[in-house]
Design a protein around this motif. Structure first.
Motif, PDB file in Angstrom:
ATOM      1  N   LEU B  27     -13.038   5.624  -2.574  1.00  0.00           N
ATOM      2  CA  LEU B  27     -13.329   4.496  -1.574  1.00  0.00           C
ATOM      3  C   LEU B  27     -11.851   3.998  -1.250  1.00  0.00           C
ATOM      4  O   LEU B  27     -11.678   3.551  -0.137  1.00  0.00           O
ATOM      5  N   LEU B  28     -11.304   3.548  -2.203  1.00  0.00           N
ATOM      6  CA  LEU B  28      -9.977   3.074  -2.118  1.00  0.00           C
ATOM      7  C   LEU B  28      -9.041   3.988  -1.274  1.00  0.00           C
ATOM      8  O   LEU B  28      -8.223   3.411  -0.349  1.00  0.00           O
ATOM      9  N   GLU B  29      -9.261   5.239  -1.367  1.00  0.00           N
ATOM     10  CA  GLU B  29      -8.457   6.256  -0.767  1.00  0.00           C
ATOM     11  C   GLU B  29      -8.818   6.143   0.773  1.00  0.00           C
ATOM     12  O   GLU B  29      -8.267   6.177   1.749  1.00  0.00           O
ATOM     13  N   VAL B  30     -10.158   5.994   1.088  1.00  0.00           N
ATOM     14  CA  VAL B  30     -10.673   5.810   2.496  1.00  0.00           C
ATOM     15  C   VAL B  30      -9.910   4.508   3.162  1.00  0.00           C
ATOM     16  O   VAL B  30      -9.571   4.662   4.282  1.00  0.00           O
ATOM     17  N   THR B  31      -9.930   3.665   2.340  1.00  0.00           N
ATOM     18  CA  THR B  31      -9.305   2.304   2.835  1.00  0.00           C
ATOM     19  C   THR B  31      -7.866   2.643   2.998  1.00  0.00           C
ATOM     20  O   THR B  31      -7.254   2.301   4.425  1.00  0.00           O
ATOM     21  N   MET B  32      -7.179   3.329   2.430  1.00  0.00           N
ATOM     22  CA  MET B  32      -5.675   3.553   2.676  1.00  0.00           C
ATOM     23  C   MET B  32      -5.495   4.482   3.960  1.00  0.00           C
ATOM     24  O   MET B  32      -4.667   4.255   4.670  1.00  0.00           O
ATOM     25  N   LYS B  33      -6.407   5.297   3.909  1.00  0.00           N
ATOM     26  CA  LYS B  33      -6.528   6.485   5.055  1.00  0.00           C
ATOM     27  C   LYS B  33      -6.700   5.602   6.391  1.00  0.00           C
ATOM     28  O   LYS B  33      -6.024   5.722   7.377  1.00  0.00           O
ATOM     29  N   ARG B  34      -7.586   4.447   6.503  1.00  0.00           N
ATOM     30  CA  ARG B  34      -7.819   3.731   7.591  1.00  0.00           C
ATOM     31  C   ARG B  34      -6.472   3.240   7.758  1.00  0.00           C
ATOM     32  O   ARG B  34      -6.372   2.864   9.044  1.00  0.00           O
ATOM     33  N   HIS B  35      -5.681   2.775   7.003  1.00  0.00           N
ATOM     34  CA  HIS B  35      -4.492   2.108   7.262  1.00  0.00           C
ATOM     35  C   HIS B  35      -3.277   3.158   7.448  1.00  0.00           C
ATOM     36  O   HIS B  35      -2.114   3.014   7.327  1.00  0.00           O
ATOM     37  N   GLN B  36      -3.639   4.450   7.592  1.00  0.00           N
ATOM     38  CA  GLN B  36      -2.708   5.568   7.834  1.00  0.00           C
ATOM     39  C   GLN B  36      -1.654   5.719   6.957  1.00  0.00           C
ATOM     40  O   GLN B  36      -0.505   6.118   6.826  1.00  0.00           O
ATOM     41  N   PHE B  37      -2.251   5.259   5.260  1.00  0.00           N
ATOM     42  CA  PHE B  37      -1.211   5.420   4.307  1.00  0.00           C
ATOM     43  C   PHE B  37      -0.089   4.710   4.476  1.00  0.00           C
ATOM     44  O   PHE B  37       1.157   5.058   4.221  1.00  0.00           O
ATOM     45  N   ARG B  38       0.122   3.840   5.462  1.00  0.00           N
ATOM     46  CA  ARG B  38       1.284   3.007   5.822  1.00  0.00           C
ATOM     47  C   ARG B  38       1.758   1.954   4.736  1.00  0.00           C
ATOM     48  O   ARG B  38       0.784   1.386   4.191  1.00  0.00           O
ATOM     49  N   SER B  39       2.972   2.026   4.281  1.00  0.00           N
ATOM     50  CA  SER B  39       3.376   1.251   3.053  1.00  0.00           C
ATOM     51  C   SER B  39       3.204  -0.221   3.376  1.00  0.00           C
ATOM     52  O   SER B  39       2.964  -1.121   2.572  1.00  0.00           O
ATOM     53  N   ASP B  40       3.272  -0.658   4.800  1.00  0.00           N
ATOM     54  CA  ASP B  40       3.266  -1.966   5.011  1.00  0.00           C
ATOM     55  C   ASP B  40       1.672  -2.561   4.933  1.00  0.00           C
ATOM     56  O   ASP B  40       1.489  -3.711   5.022  1.00  0.00           O
ATOM     57  N   ALA B  41       0.841  -1.645   4.377  1.00  0.00           N
ATOM     58  CA  ALA B  41      -0.677  -2.027   4.343  1.00  0.00           C
ATOM     59  C   ALA B  41      -0.952  -2.553   2.896  1.00  0.00           C
ATOM     60  O   ALA B  41      -2.033  -2.666   2.654  1.00  0.00           O
ATOM     61  N   LEU B  42       0.507  -2.182   2.267  1.00  0.00           N
ATOM     62  CA  LEU B  42       0.256  -2.599   0.724  1.00  0.00           C
ATOM     63  C   LEU B  42      -0.797  -3.727   0.281  1.00  0.00           C
ATOM     64  O   LEU B  42      -1.786  -3.500  -0.732  1.00  0.00           O
ATOM     65  N   ILE B  43      -0.677  -4.807   1.154  1.00  0.00           N
ATOM     66  CA  ILE B  43      -1.293  -6.174   0.621  1.00  0.00           C
ATOM     67  C   ILE B  43      -2.817  -5.963   0.772  1.00  0.00           C
ATOM     68  O   ILE B  43      -3.657  -6.344  -0.153  1.00  0.00           O
TER      69      ILE B  43
END
Ligand code: SF4
Ligand code: FES
Lengths: 238, 175
Positions: B27-43
């Motif tokens: 599920l977390l991976e899906v969230t990260m994918k939604r942010h295109q694995f961008r590093s500035d989506a860290l928070i």
């Protein structure tokens, strides 16, 4: 390359427009005190020791992080600046456990040099005496948090020059610490390449080469600038 | 049906699962994918992670660091910079004490003293048996009822050390 003309301590100085006040002053023979700044690394303006006065404004400027401007009139030394700098140094001393007599960097320490230069012979603040650890899990180097002033020179050297980004800062305020990887022992770090750039960068005895005893820890800070020049200006003829 | 289709999509999009097989990593991976694995989506990603797992475990932070291509030390640095992120499991019950200006003036420090003494922990800690977490916050926006506390999600005002201890002591062995 545009040239800017400014006055530093009454002396007319010309500087490249991309220069900071600190660099321009140094080229004119004026040595502004600095701790977190080191040649070759991006300035962060963390220690505030390099604060200078600028004619026409009451705000002090961090010389390491302020670009020169045409017609600027800069004063790098005054009773007010001296007092502030001394106070900053006292606060740095009060925050951790800096005991020069038993420090590997004794006589080769920028914090100590600054204290001497400013005649800081006592500290007006209460010492915090925090209980801090020493990590010697790395086979060549060690970090003693008792002597860290959080200048982040190690963090920048590791990130900007080596590209490993092993170091960073965790927590904040009085709980801030430099860390390696996931706050794990340095020796367990997967990203550390053991290149030793942080050892060269550290102004105090916080990061040291193992096996150094009191007053033995000398460093070669020019190595950082050398590496940056070699890379950016392609100075090797190969 | 729609639900099944959705899971199917998630399955296809997400890469290899975490070796533990724990679905939450997926599920977390899906969230990260939604942010295109961008590093500035860290928070944002850490928020999602904390919501899924309750707290940020080291293993979980390594997982995030790997996917967002961030150095572990940066992830740890950010996780410890913000009070909101917790690196340790929260207790069964939580007591948040407001130490904002109004509550402070109205005696928040006495409340804090009382709870710290009662539970034998400091602000930001959880009792050893995992029963109670004690947290402080700077202004809950409930200054009208200062000193304010939040006990298990319920805001309570005009607290005194005694009234607060009454509420908490049932959860504590020495209460
Ligand atoms: S370890 Fe040394 S270089 Fe790194 S932040 Fe501390 S004093 Fe600065
Ligand atoms: S040297 Fe300029 S702020 Fe530290």
């Amino acid at each position: 390359m545009a040239i800017k003309t400014l006055t530093i301590d009454g002396q007319l100085v010309s500087a490249r427009e991309e220069d900071t006040i600190l660099v321009a002053a140094r080229e004119a023979g004026v040595n502004i005190p600095a701790l977190c700044y080191v040649d070759g690394l991006t300035p962060v303006g963390a220690c505030r020791l390099c604060l200078v006065e600028q004619q026409g404004t009451n705000r002090l400027q961090a010389a390491c992080a302020t670009k020169v401007q045409e017609g600027m009139e800069i004063v790098t030394n005054s009773p007010r600046l001296h007092e502030y700098r001394k106070m900053i140094l006292e606060l740095l001393f009060a925050e951790r456990n800096h005991i020069c007599a038993v420090c590997v960097a004794n006589n080769h320490c920028e914090l100590q040099d600054m204290a001497v230069r400013h005649g800081m012979d006592h500290v007006r603040f209460e010492y915090l005496y925090p209980q801090l650890s020493v990590d010697v899990s790395h086979e060549q180097f060690g970090i003693d948090h008792n002597r860290c002033i959080l200048c982040t020179r190690c963090v920048r050297a590791c990130h900007e020059i080596e590209g490993a980004h092993t170091w960073d800062v965790s927590g904040r305020g009085v709980r801030a610490r430099v860390i390696t990887d996931m706050n794990q022992p340095w020796g367990d770090s997967d990203t550390c390449t053991s290149c030793g750039k942080c050892v060269q960068a550290c102004p105090t005895g916080a990061i040291f080469r193992q096996g150094s005893t009191v007053a033995e820890m000398e460093r070669d800070r020019s190595m950082l600038q050398f590496l940056v020049n070699a890379r950016e200006k392609k100075q090797w003829n190969v | 049906m729609a639900e099944a289709a959705k899971t199917e999509v998630i399955k296809k999009k997400a890469g290899p699962a975490h070796p533990s097989g724990d679905k939450r990593f997926k599920l977390l991976e899906v969230t990260m994918k939604r942010h295109q694995f961008r590093s500035d989506a860290l928070i944002e990603v850490m928020h999602a992670a904390q919501e899924l797992f309750g707290f940020l475990e080291v293993d979980l932070m390594f997982f995030i660091a790997r996917y967002l291509k961030l150095p572990p030390s940066r992830v740890f640095g950010v996780a410890t910079f913000y009070n909101l992120f917790s690196l340790r499991p929260k207790g069964e019950h939580t007591c948040v004490l407001c130490t904002g200006t109004a509550c402070y003036v109205k005696g928040a420090d006495a409340l804090l003293d009382a709870v710290e003494k009662l539970a034998g922990i400091k602000a930001g800690e959880t009792t050893e048996d995992g029963k109670l977490s004690l947290v402080t916050a700077r202004c809950l926006g409930a200054c009208g009822i200062a000193p304010a506390v939040v006990v298990d999600g319920t805001v309570k005002g005009l607290e005194t050390p005694d009234s607060l201890v009454q509420q908490l002591k049932g959860w504590l062995p020495n209460g």
